[in-house]
Design an enzyme around this catalytic site. Structure first.
Site, short mmCIF file in Angstrom:
data_model
loop_
_atom_site.label_atom_id
_atom_site.label_comp_id
_atom_site.label_asym_id
_atom_site.label_seq_id
_atom_site.Cartn_x
_atom_site.Cartn_y
_atom_site.Cartn_z
N GLY A 1 -22.63 2.83 -4.51
CA GLY A 1 -24.63 2.39 -4.25
C GLY A 1 -24.89 1.44 -4.49
O GLY A 1 -25.99 1.16 -5.44
N ASP B 60 -18.17 3.81 2.12
CA ASP B 60 -18.59 4.97 2.51
C ASP B 60 -17.92 5.79 1.43
O ASP B 60 -16.78 6.17 2.10
CB ASP B 60 -18.62 5.61 4.00
CG ASP B 60 -19.11 7.10 4.77
OD1 ASP B 60 -19.18 7.51 3.70
OD2 ASP B 60 -19.94 6.81 5.57
N LYS C 228 -26.97 17.72 -6.98
CA LYS C 228 -27.06 17.79 -8.50
C LYS C 228 -26.81 18.43 -9.44
O LYS C 228 -26.05 18.13 -10.32
CB LYS C 228 -28.75 16.58 -8.98
CG LYS C 228 -29.23 15.82 -8.29
CD LYS C 228 -28.17 15.01 -8.70
CE LYS C 228 -28.75 12.95 -8.51
NZ LYS C 228 -27.40 12.10 -7.85
N ASP D 247 -20.73 -0.60 -0.85
CA ASP D 247 -22.92 -0.18 -0.31
C ASP D 247 -22.09 0.76 0.63
O ASP D 247 -21.43 -0.33 2.06
CB ASP D 247 -23.64 -0.78 -1.30
CG ASP D 247 -24.93 0.31 -0.56
OD1 ASP D 247 -26.09 0.51 -1.72
OD2 ASP D 247 -25.22 0.66 0.19
N GLY E 168 -28.60 -0.28 -4.21
CA GLY E 168 -29.52 0.57 -4.30
C GLY E 168 -30.76 0.55 -5.25
O GLY E 168 -29.77 -0.92 -6.30
N GLN E 169 -31.54 1.07 -6.01
CA GLN E 169 -32.65 0.36 -6.80
C GLN E 169 -31.92 0.81 -8.63
O GLN E 169 -31.56 -0.29 -8.51
CB GLN E 169 -33.17 1.69 -7.35
CG GLN E 169 -35.02 1.22 -7.82
CD GLN E 169 -36.07 2.58 -8.42
OE1 GLN E 169 -35.19 4.02 -7.82
NE2 GLN E 169 -36.83 2.22 -9.16
N LEU E 170 -30.83 1.53 -8.38
CA LEU E 170 -30.45 1.73 -9.88
C LEU E 170 -28.72 0.23 -9.43
O LEU E 170 -29.13 -0.21 -10.49
CB LEU E 170 -29.94 3.61 -10.34
CG LEU E 170 -29.50 2.87 -12.10
CD1 LEU E 170 -30.08 2.83 -12.81
CD2 LEU E 170 -29.39 4.43 -11.82
N TYR F 121 -31.34 18.33 -2.58
CA TYR F 121 -31.22 17.22 -3.78
C TYR F 121 -30.93 17.83 -5.56
O TYR F 121 -30.02 17.62 -5.81
CB TYR F 121 -32.15 16.14 -3.62
CG TYR F 121 -32.04 15.46 -4.73
CD1 TYR F 121 -30.96 13.97 -4.46
CD2 TYR F 121 -32.97 14.70 -6.05
CE1 TYR F 121 -30.75 12.80 -5.30
CE2 TYR F 121 -32.83 14.24 -6.82
CZ TYR F 121 -31.69 13.16 -6.40
OH TYR F 121 -32.00 11.88 -7.41
C1 AKB Z 1 -36.95 10.89 -6.97
O1 AKB Z 1 -37.33 11.16 -7.03
O2 AKB Z 1 -35.89 11.87 -6.11
C2 AKB Z 1 -36.04 10.68 -7.51
C3 AKB Z 1 -34.95 11.22 -8.86
C4 AKB Z 1 -36.57 12.39 -9.65
O3 AKB Z 1 -34.24 11.69 -9.29
N1 AKB Z 1 -36.24 9.00 -8.24
#
Ligand code: AKB
Length: 308
Positions: free
Chosen positions: A8, A46, A139, A34, A11-13, A135
């Site tokens: 990844g 992937d 996590k 990525d 991406g942003q990070l 999500y």
């Molecule tokens: C999101 O908004 O999905 C992320 C997070 C807080 O994990 N930036």
């Protein structure tokens, strides 16, 4: 950390972490992958493709993986089955690769790992975690899997629960905290921002230099000092859209904000904590953020001004 693989990485990070790790450990030792790699990067990967992942790890003798490839909260809520597939099958492939090749692993968790039953203020390190989003479910499952692979197989899996991340270099995509980045671009361009969260939605946030510093400091910390190892709460500031707008107005007096709430993203944000307690990270590996709200806003605006 001698040979590092980042998933990844576009991406942003990932894009900023790749640059920092290359500066510190040498470009020849940091491999960026990525699904859609940057034009000058060779590795399209992937993370669900285990043979391809293993080929990269074997070819370059990788000893540390920063596994950042994932769908973020808002997009995951729109495509929950795909989010589970990418986020969980990707992670188990990476953990298995770490087990087989004895790699250390960095896995970013998130404020999303908490839910409405979690204390929203001063959210403890160890507390109830019953997230209501796909999500967040990924996590929490990821945190548990990392702990499992450490206990059962000795995989050195470490991680942080990141808040919203703010960066002047790469825009986020598909997250709920993205407003806190979009607002700066709108402020520069049109002096107005239409916010998709309510004015009083308080969430933890962090500026990218601190986020990168946290990941590297944790991965290089003395293992003997880590009681938690994985899923550390980390935060640098906590604010609402209204407070962020007020801080931006100090630099751009004509800036205005309006609120057009997106019910999906508002419900996600309402299920997350407002302010985490990150004393375990401070005590166990010396977490110290450099940027609070005023310093972050000043730096963001200065950086965006110089790139436009
Ligand atoms: C999101 O908004 O999905 C992320 C997070 C807080 O994990 N930036």
């Amino acid at each position: 950390m001698k040979k590092i693989l980042i998933t990844g990485a576009a991406g942003q990070l990932g894009s900023e972490l790749t640059a920092t790790l290359r500066n510190r450990y040498g470009s020849e030792n940091v491999f960026a992958s990525d699904k859609k790699p940057a034009p000058d990067e060779p590795y399209g990967l992937d993370v669900r493709d285990m043979p391809a992942l293993n080929r990269i790890v074997e070819t370059h003798n990788i000893d540390t993986i920063f596994h950042l490839a994932a769908l973020l909260s808002a997009v995951a809520e729109q495509t929950p089955q795909q989010a589970w597939d990418i986020n969980m099958n990707g992670l188990i492939n990476v953990l298995e690769t770490c087990r087989l090749h004895r790699c250390a692993l960095f896995f970013p968790s998130s404020i999303a790992a908490f839910g409405t039953e979690t204390p929203a203020i001063d959210t403890p390190q160890d507390t109830i975690q019953r997230p209501t989003t796909m999500y967040g479910i990924c996590k929490v499952s990821g945190e548990l899997l990392c702990d499992y692979y450490y206990r059962r197989f000795g995989v050195d899996a470490r991680g942080l629960r990141y808040p919203g991340l703010i960066s002047s270099k790469t825009k986020p995509g598909g997250g709920t905290t993205d407003y806190a980045v979009d607002i700066f671009y709108a402020a520069q361009k049109s002096r107005h921002y239409d916010c998709f969260l309510r004015a009083d939605t308080q969430l933890d946030m962090m500026y990218m230099p601190d986020a990168i510093d946290a990941a590297i400091t944790l991965m290089t910390a003395d293992s003997a000092h880590l009681k938690h190892r994985n899923a550390f709460n980390v935060t640098a500031m906590s604010f609402t859209p209204q407070q962020l707008a007020a801080e931006i107005q100090k630099h751009i007096p004509g800036f205005t904000i309006a609120y057009h709430v997106d019910p999906l993203r508002q419900a996600i944000a309402d299920s997350w904590p407002k302010h985490m307690n990150d004393s375990a990270a401070k005590a166990e590996w010396g977490w110290r953020p450099r940027f609070g709200l005023p310093a972050m806003v000043e730096d963001m605006l200065e950086n965006l001004r110089s790139t436009q």
